[in-house]
Motif scaffolding. Structure first.
Motif, mmCIF file in Angstrom:
data_model
loop_
_atom_site.group_PDB
_atom_site.id
_atom_site.type_symbol
_atom_site.label_atom_id
_atom_site.label_comp_id
_atom_site.label_asym_id
_atom_site.label_seq_id
_atom_site.Cartn_x
_atom_site.Cartn_y
_atom_site.Cartn_z
ATOM 1 N N ASP A 51 133.866 76.556 -28.253
ATOM 2 C CA ASP A 51 134.023 75.964 -26.919
ATOM 3 C C ASP A 51 134.138 74.446 -27.021
ATOM 4 N N SER A 52 133.322 73.835 -27.852
ATOM 5 C CA SER A 52 133.368 72.382 -28.035
ATOM 6 C C SER A 52 134.715 71.948 -28.606
ATOM 7 N N CYS A 53 135.228 72.717 -29.555
ATOM 8 C CA CYS A 53 136.538 72.402 -30.140
ATOM 9 C C CYS A 53 137.635 72.505 -29.079
ATOM 10 N N GLU A 54 137.566 73.534 -28.258
ATOM 11 C CA GLU A 54 138.572 73.711 -27.216
ATOM 12 C C GLU A 54 138.505 72.576 -26.190
ATOM 13 N N ARG A 55 137.302 72.173 -25.798
ATOM 14 C CA ARG A 55 137.153 71.060 -24.858
ATOM 15 C C ARG A 55 137.725 69.769 -25.441
ATOM 16 N N LEU A 56 137.511 69.562 -26.741
ATOM 17 C CA LEU A 56 138.045 68.367 -27.382
ATOM 18 C C LEU A 56 139.570 68.341 -27.282
ATOM 19 N N LEU A 57 140.205 69.461 -27.607
ATOM 20 C CA LEU A 57 141.662 69.515 -27.560
ATOM 21 C C LEU A 57 142.187 69.414 -26.128
ATOM 22 N N ALA A 58 141.533 70.088 -25.206
ATOM 23 C CA ALA A 58 141.982 70.054 -23.816
ATOM 24 C C ALA A 58 141.820 68.665 -23.207
ATOM 25 N N GLY A 59 140.892 67.884 -23.726
ATOM 26 C CA GLY A 59 140.639 66.558 -23.191
ATOM 27 C C GLY A 59 141.495 65.458 -23.787
ATOM 28 N N ARG A 60 142.309 65.781 -24.758
ATOM 29 C CA ARG A 60 143.170 64.756 -25.364
ATOM 30 C C ARG A 60 144.400 64.561 -24.498
ATOM 31 N N PRO A 61 144.604 63.355 -23.978
ATOM 32 C CA PRO A 61 145.699 63.133 -23.021
ATOM 33 C C PRO A 61 147.090 63.173 -23.641
ATOM 34 N N GLU A 62 147.204 62.958 -24.953
ATOM 35 C CA GLU A 62 148.531 62.882 -25.563
ATOM 36 C C GLU A 62 149.137 64.250 -25.871
ATOM 37 N N ILE A 63 148.354 65.320 -25.787
ATOM 38 C CA ILE A 63 148.858 66.656 -26.096
ATOM 39 C C ILE A 63 148.585 67.601 -24.928
ATOM 40 N N GLU A 64 149.263 68.749 -24.976
ATOM 41 C CA GLU A 64 149.015 69.802 -23.985
ATOM 42 C C GLU A 64 148.601 71.066 -24.733
#
Length: 97
Positions: free
Chosen positions: A71-84
């Motif tokens: 879950d923490s890994c997914e939140r990190l990726l979802a929170g990065r503004p440069e990627i979708e």
């Protein structure tokens, strides 16, 4: 012992038109994921310039802990503004698998 895995399908910005530019986006993401004490690497879409598949694996004594880390890994990726973040595929492997 439980092993949790996740594969994140990521859409990169339009300026990642070369493998070098793609690597400049993927490398910091993988480094950030490793701070959660997981194994992380680019595992798919290696020849596509605008997409990346990033795999993560975690080993823990409790299945709940593997879910928390993923879950923490997914939140990190979802929170990065440069990627979708396009999709996530998860699996949990236990002692009886």
């Amino acid at each position: 012992m439980y092993t949790g895995t996740a594969v994140f399908d990521v859409l990169l910005p339009g300026d990642s038109r070369s493998l070098k530019a793609k690597r400049s986006y993927v490398r910091p993401i993988v480094a950030a994921l490793r701070r959660f004490e997981v194994s992380a690497a680019e595992v798919g879409a290696l020849d596509l310039h605008g997409r990346a598949e990033i795999g993560v694996a975690v080993v823990a004594a409790e299945p709940g802990h593997t879910g928390e880390v993923l879950d923490s890994c997914e939140r990190l990726l979802a929170g990065r503004p440069e990627i979708e973040l396009l999709s996530v595929k998860r699996r949990l492997h236990g002692d009886e698998d």
